[in-house]
Write an enzyme that holds these catalytic residues in place. Structure first.
Site, mmCIF file in Angstrom:
data_model
loop_
_atom_site.group_PDB
_atom_site.id
_atom_site.type_symbol
_atom_site.label_atom_id
_atom_site.label_comp_id
_atom_site.label_asym_id
_atom_site.label_seq_id
_atom_site.Cartn_x
_atom_site.Cartn_y
_atom_site.Cartn_z
ATOM 1 N N GLU A 1 6.675 -0.556 15.327
ATOM 2 C CA GLU A 1 7.278 0.021 14.270
ATOM 3 C C GLU A 1 6.622 1.755 14.923
ATOM 4 O OE1 GLU A 1 3.805 0.642 11.394
ATOM 5 O OE2 GLU A 1 2.651 0.037 12.630
ATOM 6 N N LYS B 1 -5.248 -0.904 9.344
ATOM 7 C CA LYS B 1 -5.282 0.641 9.517
ATOM 8 C C LYS B 1 -6.818 1.927 10.455
ATOM 9 C CE LYS B 1 -2.657 3.737 6.122
ATOM 10 N NZ LYS B 1 -1.263 3.405 6.801
ATOM 11 N N ARG C 1 -6.048 -4.255 1.898
ATOM 12 C CA ARG C 1 -6.005 -3.566 3.378
ATOM 13 C C ARG C 1 -7.270 -3.246 3.660
ATOM 14 N NH1 ARG C 1 -0.553 -0.401 3.844
ATOM 15 N NH2 ARG C 1 -2.429 0.886 3.506
HETATM 16 C C1 LIG Z 1 -0.301 3.309 6.886
HETATM 17 C C2 LIG Z 1 1.159 3.116 7.921
HETATM 18 C C3 LIG Z 1 2.458 2.394 7.171
HETATM 19 C C4 LIG Z 1 2.673 2.792 5.459
HETATM 20 O O1 LIG Z 1 1.394 2.007 5.389
HETATM 21 P P1 LIG Z 1 1.975 2.393 3.540
HETATM 22 O O2 LIG Z 1 1.356 1.216 2.975
HETATM 23 O O3 LIG Z 1 3.883 1.794 2.941
HETATM 24 O O4 LIG Z 1 1.897 3.397 3.260
HETATM 25 C C5 LIG Z 1 2.645 2.477 8.398
HETATM 26 N N1 LIG Z 1 2.780 1.895 9.688
HETATM 27 C C6 LIG Z 1 1.326 2.520 10.020
HETATM 28 C C7 LIG Z 1 0.512 1.961 11.834
HETATM 29 C C8 LIG Z 1 0.276 3.270 8.773
HETATM 30 O O5 LIG Z 1 -0.819 3.627 9.438
#
Ligand SMILES: *Cc1c(COP(=O)(O)O)cnc(C)c1O
Length: 338
Positions: free
Chosen positions: A218, A182, A79
């Protein structure tokens, strides 16, 4: 190491080491452990001006057998590569990333909370563009850094549902923007609505799709899912970050005999779910008790709004049990730190 493990907050507690690798002239340096908590950067570094910064989050757990394990670190590595690719950064190789993660956890072994406290060691990798530049161009040089900090159990008073608010007045990411990667900038963009939510008593804000406001995207830092008639339903959208927790919960939902659907989720479906949750590394699952939409004064309630639903409970406990080595790691998710 004696800490009040059960009462640690999700803050920053100094540990012994962090680990760094530098990308220069087309290659990554041998990772170095350091006790220096500061980063020395040129004032014209691209991460400071133009937000050329991406990060990750993961946890290491001390299992029932005393062994320390990290949850799916390769998924974080992949990722970070996809985030870095979108911001035109150098891609840290998966092996380098996983190796650095294991080393920084091992070096801070005394900060990995004892089994049974519900606490864990949070791992924060960051990748920064470091070359001095004023023109808007990708950096030539990068720093990959990982630090760790122990964090307490997320649920100190039980697995209780949270209240969520929909914010239609702000978006965390543009429809074809950076929602799927991210990057720190998405979080900066979510601080205004986060604060509005907090002030009104909602710890979590749910975003609709930025273009039409018709579909569910989300929460600010957690994916959304709903459960209805034996089906686990989670949004597919360009502006949703692919959560590793959600991906794992989808696998476990099938194991529990649920059907799994990842697709566009219509706003009106919020009224039809029997259970809902937000999921991510920090809490695994935050069951959602209710969702309030101030634009039309509607409230969607799940169960009686005060108790987690049965499927949320089962999914949460199964994933925790795998992470703490209490139940078989059927899918080979846990990576030992030796
Ligand atoms: C990091 C993140 C998540 C959660 O991802 P995980 O890999 O499950 O920790 C969900 N939404 C956003 C916007 C994120 O930055």
């Amino acid at each position: 190491m004696e800490l009040d493990w059960k009462n640690l907050s999700f803050g920053y507690l100094k540990t012994d080491y962090n680990i760094r690798s530098y990308y220069r002239n087309g290659s990554w340096s041998e990772p170095e452990l350091t006790s220096d908590e500061t980063v020395s950067l040129h004032m014209a570094a691209t991460c400071l001006h133009y937000g050329q910064e991406v990060f990750e989050g993961q946890k290491a757990f001390r299992g029932a057998d005393g062994v320390i394990r990290i949850f799916r670190p390769e998924e974080n590595a992949k990722r970070m590569q996809s985030s870095a690719a979108y911001l035109k950064m150098a891609l840290p190789p998966v092996d380098l990333f996983v190796d650095m993660m294991k080393r920084v956890v091992k070096a801070n072994e005394r900060f990995v909370p004892p089994y049974g406290t519900g606490a864990s060691l949070y791992i924060r990798p960051l990748l920064l563009g470091t070359s001095a530049q004023v023109g808007v161009n990708p950096s030539q040089e990068y720093l990959l850094l990982m630090f760790v900090t122990p964090v307490g159990p997320y649920y100190k008073e039980g697995f209780n549902p949270i209240k969520v608010m929909i914010d239609r007045d702000h978006d965390r990411a543009a429809p074809l923007g950076t929602g799927h990667v991210k990057v720190g900038g998405n979080y900066a963009a979510s601080l205004t609505s986060g604060e509005i939510g907090h002030e009104k008593g909602y710890p979590c804000v749910l975003y609709l799709d930025a273009k039409e406001k018709k579909h569910i995207d989300e929460c600010g830092g957690a994916n959304f899912f709903g459960i209805r008639q034996g089906t686990y339903i989670t949004p597919r959208s360009h502006s949703v970050l692919p959560s590793i927790t959600n991906k794992s919960l989808m696998t476990l939902a099938e194991e529990l005999g649920l059907k799994v659907e990842q697709r566009i989720v219509d706003y009106e479906e919020l009224a039809t779910f029997e259970e809902a949750g937000a999921c991510g590394t920090a809490a695994v699952i935050s069951p959602i008790g209710s969702i309030y939409d101030p634009s039309n004064d509607r409230t969607f309630v799940y169960g009686d709004g005060t108790k987690a639903g049965p499927n949320c409970e089962k999914l949460y406990h199964r994933l925790r049990a795998i992470q703490y080595g209490e139940e078989p790691d059927t899918y080979g998710w846990m990576v030992e730190v030796k």
